[in-house]
Design a protein around this motif. Structure first.
Motif: not given
Length: 495
Positions: A280, A416, A442, A447
């Protein structure tokens, strides 16, 4: 016309309905020079070149070619007058030979009987000029590489005695080696006295092959001059109409827990035994030559292509190999081929943006169009998509705005994990900068981004980690700060 001027276009204007595509644009092409025609998508470059090639007639303005008035009635008339166009999308007959493609529409004949010996001599002359006497005229074009097919396009323009050659984004499908060879051909033509217009979004390319530049913005001429002594910042500022201090804006983001895990993924032909982890808030880039397996890896991840072996896990859960399952797991793909695969060109912005997730606007099987329109307008505002309305068809948008719709679609479907395959190909510098900023934002939102690009400069500027693929395999991956362009290429070309 003054000495050395092959072509002049003076105060060219063109209007399509309510849209003023060109407003009194002037352009000069000199013999023995390569002119860079620069501008954002929608700036008017394509319209100006369509007027030059005879595809459109100007509403006003005049053109002169080799000192004589020039007003082509169509593309064939323009070619016969001495203007050759080499487009990004090659326009060849694949089942015909090299010779027949070069001479198509201009075959020498007497009383309707083709003079084969004269034709063969003319073909040999232009191939010799290009430095390719080894290219066999009888070879079917379908058997040639993309780079060699492009040489056939150039040869066709030379066979019609064109003195002005227009190259429109000619390197988009070429390897680095083929690009260098193309530049050598362009320099040879320049030194032979041809006048060349070179259209590209890559300022590095323009620096390598062009002598001077002309910039269009919003259908108007806004600047021209010699490239020597003009900085990239000055050119970009002319393109976008404002000062641009940073082409690669930095948005702080912090990698977190592992979100996507690939274990020994192999496709039918490519990729081969690829393992990778993506966290992430992280942007991971994949470099490599054309055919290295990068696109094939993304297609396998999104279940568009079969997988021979290996597993894909999202948040430690193994997901089934079908596209529906991948979308539900949070994967979203932006294809490198937006025209035929990434977007439905004849459908509206609203349709393209929402087709992969219509649930928010559906009640008992009925679609609430006004609710959908309001949502699409919000996405258009967020990504700064320039269009008349959400109902405008995709095919009417510039390349940069089409790409923004493709990205908005995967964000709208609540992905995601973003799989971005050449997301900045064929779009202007200003829009590229907007996409780089969006990628950073993002990542800051958490993301995870897997970013495939053939443009090493942007990979090294945008990515947190960078991997290099060659022969279908992921050869190495490490923090971007540990790479140089030379080390990337040394691995990319290794066998």
């Amino acid at each position: 016309m003054t000495s050395g001027e092959l072509l002049t276009m003076e105060k060219i204007s063109k209007q399509f309905g309510a849209t003023q595509a060109l407003r009194e644009v002037s352009l000069t092409v000199r013999a023995g020079h390569v002119l860079a025609l620069i501008g954002e998508n929608g700036a008017g470059k394509s319209t100006l070149m369509k007027i030059l090639s005879g595809a459109h007639a100007p509403d006003s303005g005049v053109m002169h070619l080799s000192g004589k008035p020039y007003a082509p009635t169509g593309p064939h008339d323009a070619r016969m007058a001495g203007v050759g166009m080499i487009y990004q999308e090659l326009n060849l007959a694949p089942d015909l030979s090299v010779e027949d493609n070069i001479m198509l529409g201009q075959e020498p004949h007497l009383f309707g009987v083709r003079n084969r010996s004269q034709q063969r001599a003319q073909v040999r002359r232009v191939l010799d000029l290009l430095g390719h006497p080894d290219l066999r005229p009888e070879t079917p074009v379908r058997e040639l590489s993309i780079a060699t097919q492009q040489l056939v396009e150039i040869a066709r323009a030379l066979a019609s005695d064109s003195r002005v050659l227009v190259f429109d984004e000619p390197t988009s499908s070429l390897t680095r080696h083929d690009v260098e060879h193309l530049f050598a051909v362009i320099r040879k033509l320049r030194d032979s006295g041809y006048g060349i217009v070179y259209i590209s979004h890559f300022l590095e390319e323009i620096r390598q092959v062009c002598d001077c530049y002309a910039v269009l913005r919003d259908g108007q001429s806004v600047g021209e001059g010699e490239l020597a002594g003009t900085s990239d910042g000055e050119i970009v500022s002319l393109m976008v109409g404002r000062k641009v201090s940073d082409l690669f804006p930095t948005v702080p983001h912090q990698p977190g827990e592992t979100l996507l895990s690939l274990a020994t993924i192999s496709g039918e032909r490519s990729p081969e035994d690829v393992s990778l982890e993506l966290r992430r808030g992280e942007i991971v880039g994949l470099a490599g030559l054309i055919g290295a397996g990068r696109t094939e890896l993304l297609r396998c991840l999104f279940a568009l292509d079969p997988v021979r072996n290996g597993t894909v896990k999202v948040a430690k859960l193994t997901i089934r190999h079908n596209t529906h399952s991948r979308i539900r797991a949070g994967l979203g793909l932006v294809s490198e081929d937006r025209k035929t695969e990434g977007l439905a060109q004849i459908r509206s912005i609203a349709d393209n943006l929402t087709y992969s997730r219509l649930q928010p606007y559906s009640t008992a099987g009925w679609l609430n169009l006004s609710k959908r329109t309001n949502s699409v307008m919000d996405w258009m505002k967020r990504l700064q998509i320039k269009a008349q309305s959400p109902e405008q068809t995709i095919g009417e948008l510039s390349g940069g705005n089409q790409q923004k719709v493709a990205i908005a679609r995967v964000l709208h479907q609540q992905a995601d994990i973003l799989l971005l395959d050449e997301p900045t190909r064929g779009i202007d510098v200003g829009t590229k900068s907007e996409i780089y900023r969006l990628m950073g934002e993002l990542a800051a939102e958490g993301k995870a981004i897997l970013f495939v690009s053939s443009y090493l400069t942007e990979l090294m500027a945008v990515c947190d980690r960078l991997g290099v693929m060659s022969g279908g395999r992921l050869r190495d991956i490490r923090p971007t700060s540990e790479w140089t362009e030379e080390s990337i290429m040394s691995i990319a070309v290794a066998r």
